[in-house]
Design a protein around this motif. Structure first.
Motif, PDB file in Angstrom:
ATOM      1  N   LYS A 112       0.815  -1.217   0.000  1.00  0.00           N
ATOM      2  CA  LYS A 112       0.000   0.000   0.000  1.00  0.00           C
ATOM      3  C   LYS A 112       0.849   1.267   0.000  1.00  0.00           C
ATOM      4  O   LYS A 112       0.418   2.310  -0.499  1.00  0.00           O
ATOM      5  CB  LYS A 112      -0.920   0.014   1.225  1.00  0.00           C
ATOM      6  N   SER A 113       2.042   1.166   0.543  1.00  0.00           N
ATOM      7  CA  SER A 113       2.901   2.360   0.650  1.00  0.00           C
ATOM      8  C   SER A 113       3.496   2.771  -0.690  1.00  0.00           C
ATOM      9  O   SER A 113       4.084   3.848  -0.790  1.00  0.00           O
ATOM     10  CB  SER A 113       4.036   2.082   1.647  1.00  0.00           C
ATOM     11  N   TYR A 114       3.330   1.929  -1.714  1.00  0.00           N
ATOM     12  CA  TYR A 114       3.979   2.191  -2.993  1.00  0.00           C
ATOM     13  C   TYR A 114       2.971   2.475  -4.115  1.00  0.00           C
ATOM     14  O   TYR A 114       3.292   2.334  -5.288  1.00  0.00           O
ATOM     15  CB  TYR A 114       4.890   1.020  -3.376  1.00  0.00           C
ATOM     16  N   THR A 115       1.756   2.840  -3.742  1.00  0.00           N
ATOM     17  CA  THR A 115       0.777   3.226  -4.762  1.00  0.00           C
ATOM     18  C   THR A 115      -0.255   4.157  -4.158  1.00  0.00           C
ATOM     19  O   THR A 115      -0.534   4.109  -2.952  1.00  0.00           O
ATOM     20  CB  THR A 115       0.066   1.990  -5.348  1.00  0.00           C
ATOM     21  N   GLN A 116      -0.813   4.999  -5.005  1.00  0.00           N
ATOM     22  CA  GLN A 116      -1.960   5.822  -4.634  1.00  0.00           C
ATOM     23  C   GLN A 116      -3.159   5.502  -5.521  1.00  0.00           C
ATOM     24  O   GLN A 116      -4.181   6.167  -5.442  1.00  0.00           O
ATOM     25  CB  GLN A 116      -1.599   7.313  -4.754  1.00  0.00           C
ATOM     26  N   ASP A 117      -3.007   4.481  -6.339  1.00  0.00           N
ATOM     27  CA  ASP A 117      -4.083   4.061  -7.227  1.00  0.00           C
ATOM     28  C   ASP A 117      -5.198   3.414  -6.399  1.00  0.00           C
ATOM     29  O   ASP A 117      -4.967   2.428  -5.691  1.00  0.00           O
ATOM     30  CB  ASP A 117      -3.545   3.067  -8.259  1.00  0.00           C
ATOM     31  N   GLU A 118      -6.409   3.986  -6.483  1.00  0.00           N
ATOM     32  CA  GLU A 118      -7.509   3.507  -5.654  1.00  0.00           C
ATOM     33  C   GLU A 118      -7.858   2.052  -5.959  1.00  0.00           C
ATOM     34  O   GLU A 118      -8.184   1.272  -5.051  1.00  0.00           O
ATOM     35  CB  GLU A 118      -8.748   4.391  -5.863  1.00  0.00           C
ATOM     36  N   ALA A 119      -7.802   1.654  -7.216  1.00  0.00           N
ATOM     37  CA  ALA A 119      -8.129   0.282  -7.580  1.00  0.00           C
ATOM     38  C   ALA A 119      -7.121  -0.703  -6.995  1.00  0.00           C
ATOM     39  O   ALA A 119      -7.485  -1.775  -6.492  1.00  0.00           O
ATOM     40  CB  ALA A 119      -8.188   0.142  -9.102  1.00  0.00           C
ATOM     41  N   LEU A 120      -5.826  -0.345  -7.053  1.00  0.00           N
ATOM     42  CA  LEU A 120      -4.792  -1.218  -6.492  1.00  0.00           C
ATOM     43  C   LEU A 120      -4.892  -1.295  -4.975  1.00  0.00           C
ATOM     44  O   LEU A 120      -4.702  -2.360  -4.379  1.00  0.00           O
ATOM     45  CB  LEU A 120      -3.411  -0.731  -6.918  1.00  0.00           C
ATOM     46  N   LEU A 121      -5.184  -0.151  -4.348  1.00  0.00           N
ATOM     47  CA  LEU A 121      -5.356  -0.144  -2.887  1.00  0.00           C
ATOM     48  C   LEU A 121      -6.541  -1.015  -2.483  1.00  0.00           C
ATOM     49  O   LEU A 121      -6.467  -1.773  -1.503  1.00  0.00           O
ATOM     50  CB  LEU A 121      -5.542   1.288  -2.391  1.00  0.00           C
ATOM     51  N   ALA A 122      -7.625  -0.922  -3.239  1.00  0.00           N
ATOM     52  CA  ALA A 122      -8.809  -1.730  -2.928  1.00  0.00           C
ATOM     53  C   ALA A 122      -8.520  -3.218  -3.104  1.00  0.00           C
ATOM     54  O   ALA A 122      -8.947  -4.052  -2.300  1.00  0.00           O
ATOM     55  CB  ALA A 122      -9.974  -1.313  -3.825  1.00  0.00           C
ATOM     56  N   ARG A 123      -7.769  -3.558  -4.149  1.00  0.00           N
ATOM     57  CA  ARG A 123      -7.442  -4.959  -4.374  1.00  0.00           C
ATOM     58  C   ARG A 123      -6.548  -5.496  -3.265  1.00  0.00           C
ATOM     59  O   ARG A 123      -6.722  -6.624  -2.795  1.00  0.00           O
ATOM     60  CB  ARG A 123      -6.746  -5.125  -5.726  1.00  0.00           C
ATOM     61  N   THR A 124      -5.605  -4.676  -2.806  1.00  0.00           N
ATOM     62  CA  THR A 124      -4.715  -5.101  -1.727  1.00  0.00           C
ATOM     63  C   THR A 124      -5.487  -5.292  -0.432  1.00  0.00           C
ATOM     64  O   THR A 124      -5.283  -6.270   0.297  1.00  0.00           O
ATOM     65  CB  THR A 124      -3.594  -4.062  -1.527  1.00  0.00           C
TER      66      THR A 124
END
Length: 642
Positions: A112-124
């Motif tokens: 999570k610390s290496y992205t601000q993409d909402e879709a990637l954060l939601a998937r994580t």
């Protein structure tokens, strides 16, 4: 089943002897020869453990060939060199596949610390929640037992079994004619053997006779229509640059006494899309399959296509986000009761592919449930098929302890036979005789009703006044006894709390004998019967709660004996004027009648009569006890209708 996650590029690069080891490995990776690429770059890592490209390609080769559990060390090495979202995310997936849940959650949190993409954060976050939810999974079928079909399996892959017309069809690497370079495992073909339920003639296994297996590619995941006239299967991973670039669905039709050569199905739509794991609906009108076509919710989604007028299947529709996730969903299996079974690595589970069911809850909303740890494992579990739904069937798994790569397992419902408790109820009928003990009443009609007021038994009492019924434990009943010349009587009876807990029993069958007695009163015209405990407040005619409870007994008598008409009378003592007592007793009798009418008794069956002090039982009463005897409420039958 690792072949299902794999695609092959349109061409295979011919490697020249002049290329470097690193160039050779890169070419192997780009052409989908993942196992060859792993072997090549492993040689490089022996000399240069920090080589970033070698670690990257080995990690990705394991992930893309559905062996992500083997990639953790390589992703960790890449993170040490240069951390990124993708490297932490895939490390988390690898650790999750190894059941190292706490380490996996830490890797996902780091991602999570290496992205601000909402879709990637939601998937994580979904991955983290999936691990947390997996801890509370309950077994969907608590007593189903899973057994490796060792006599059927081989050291290679054996999976995706289905049964049609007393034959078991399945995919197997036996009799392989080549090695699939993406995984380093043999190519697979389609086989069948005679079967009756779970019993398979393993000595009679033969290559699919309906049409020839092709060489140099994978043939797998067969589906056969309910009428047996259509075969659809997955075909792909050819090494020939002239063949189709992706796994696709092919169909063979029964025509003129035999099956046609397989043809490419239009439902594939695009030859560059991966399509596999077909299954028919129970009526054969819908084809379910898995695909990575654009517009889905993740890697591989499940779709359905309806049969068209020309017999083809078209208009493929994604099953939506309840079933499909950002992960992979495949191996659909619809059942006649509307439930939908499938495999997924995106819903909360134990590691890689698990088996799930989608079903409707009490509100009609579709919910997805993991089948639990007696069916699933940390490895891949997929391809369920029922031979006797839902009690028995087959599935595939590459869990530890198997014979080979993927193995075929069978499952059976081993629910313990319930301990049977028979409640034998002896109903004794007796008659009340004034001044004497109750006496046996034979030839009384005794009828038994269940909790839904349905008659489930009836007989006449024998010379001993006995009727016997067999009842269920923990159940409620009503018993009605009747005989000409007697008041009919209904009594509730419950077996709740009167039988032992079946879990404590040793014997398969336990008989419990219980007794109850019903005493009938003689029905005599104009004979007064005193209602006990009918009291009124001083100088009042209102029905008190305690009097109401006693009047309810008379209400029940009238309901049990719908052919009688009664007079309800009220009597006072002699301590007030005749006129006052007569008026008071009439008001009290009318109050009692009005109460019974409010309880559902037809007013035409009731006559209220106040006698005041005109019918004293004890004349010249002196004590309060004697006055109480005179202050009474009675009823008598004044008419018996035929």
């Amino acid at each position: 089943m690792k072949h299902y996650f794999l695609g092959l590029f349109i061409f295979m690069l011919i490697l020249g002897g002049c290329k470097s080891l690193q160039e050779k490995g890169t070419d192997q990776y780009l052409s989908g020869q993942y196992q060859y690429a792993i072997n090549t770059f492993s040689q490089i890592l022996e000399e240069d453990p920090e080589n970033e490209e070698a670690n990257q390609i080995i990690a990705e080769s394991y992930r893309l060939s559905n062996r992500i559990e083997n990639s953790a060390d390589y992703y960790q090495k890449l993170i040490d060199i240069e951390p990124s979202f993708e490297r932490y995310f895939f490390l988390g997936q690898s650790l999750k596949a190894q059941q190292k849940n706490e380490e996996a959650k830490e890797a996902f949190e780091n991602a999570k610390s290496y992205t601000q993409d909402e879709a990637l954060l939601a998937r994580t976050q979904r991955e983290i929640e999936s691990i947390n939810l997996a801890a509370g999974i309950e077994n969907y079928w608590p007593y189903h037992e899973l057994v490796n079909y060792r006599e059927l399996n081989t050291p290679g892959g054996d999976y995706a079994p289905i049964v049609s017309e007393n034959f078991l069809y399945f995919t197997s690497a036996r009799q392989a004619s080549g090695i699939y370079p993406a995984t380093g495992t043999p190519y697979t073909k389609l086989f069948r053997a005679r079967a009756e339920g779970l019993r398979v003639d393993v000595g009679g296994i033969q290559a699919l006779p309906e049409f020839p297996n092709e060489e140099g590619l994978n043939q797998a995941a067969i589906a056969i229509s309910p009428d047996g006239n259509t075969i659809i299967y997955a075909r792909g991973n050819s090494t020939s640059p002239k063949d189709l670039p992706e796994t696709a669905l092919f169909a063979s039709y029964f025509r003129g006494g035999g099956f046609t050569l397989p043809i490419w199905l239009p439902v594939n739509e695009d030859e560059n899309w991966w399509n596999s794991t077909p299954a028919f609906s129970p009526d054969g009108e819908v084809l379910y399959f898995a695909s990575n076509r654009p517009g889905g919710y993740g890697g591989i989604d499940i779709y359905k296509a309806t049969k068209l007028a020309n017999g083809d299947f078209g208009n493929a529709v994604n099953l939506g986000p309840t079933i499909n996730t950002p992960g992979n969903e495949l191996f659909p299996r619809p059942t006649p009761d509307g439930k939908f079974f499938f495999a997924s690595d995106g819903h909360p589970g134990y590691g890689k592919l698990d088996l799930f069911v989608a079903e409707s809850d009490e509100s009609g909303k579709q919910v997805v449930k993991n089948l639990g740890e007696n069916i699933n494992s940390p490895a891949d579990d997929f391809g369920i098929f029922f031979t006797n739904y839902p009690k028995e069937g087959f599935l595939s798994s590459n869990r530890e302890g198997g014979i080979g790569d993927d193995d075929i397992y069978y499952f059976e419902d081993k629910t313990p036979k319930p301990k049977i408790v028979n409640v034998l109820l002896n109903v004794f009928t007796k008659q009340r005789v004034a001044g004497e003990p109750d006496q046996v009443l034979d030839q009384a009609r005794v009828v038994l009703y269940d909790g839904n007021n349905k008659q489930i038994g009836g007989d006449f009492s024998n010379s001993n006044g006995r009727v016997r019924f067999t009842l269920e434990p923990q159940a409620d009943y009503t018993i009605i006894a009747s005989k000409g010349g007697y008041f009919s009587k209904s009594v509730p009876y419950s077996t709740r709390g009167k039988t032992p807990d079946p879990a404590t029993l040793i014997q398969d069958v336990t008989n419990v004998s219980l007794d109850t007695t019903i005493v009938l009163d003689q029905l005599i015209l104009e004979k007064s019967i005193v209602l006990e405990n009918i009291y009124y407040d001083l100088d009042k005619a209102d029905i008190r709660p305690d009097a109401a409870r006693e009047l309810d007994k008379l209400v029940q008598i009238l309901k049990d004996n719908p052919n009688i008409r009664i007079e309800l009378s009220s009597h006072t003592d002699a301590r007030s004027s005749d006129e006052y007592n007569l008026d008071l007793s009439q008001r009290r009798a009318e109050s009692a009648v009005n109460y019974m009418v409010s309880q559902g008794i037809d007013p035409s069956r009731l006559v209220a009569k106040g006698y005041g002090e005109t019918q004293l039982i004890i004349k010249n009463a002196q004590t309060e006890e004697e006055h109480q005897v005179n202050r009474r409420t009675e009823f008598k039958v004044i008419e018996i209708k035929e």
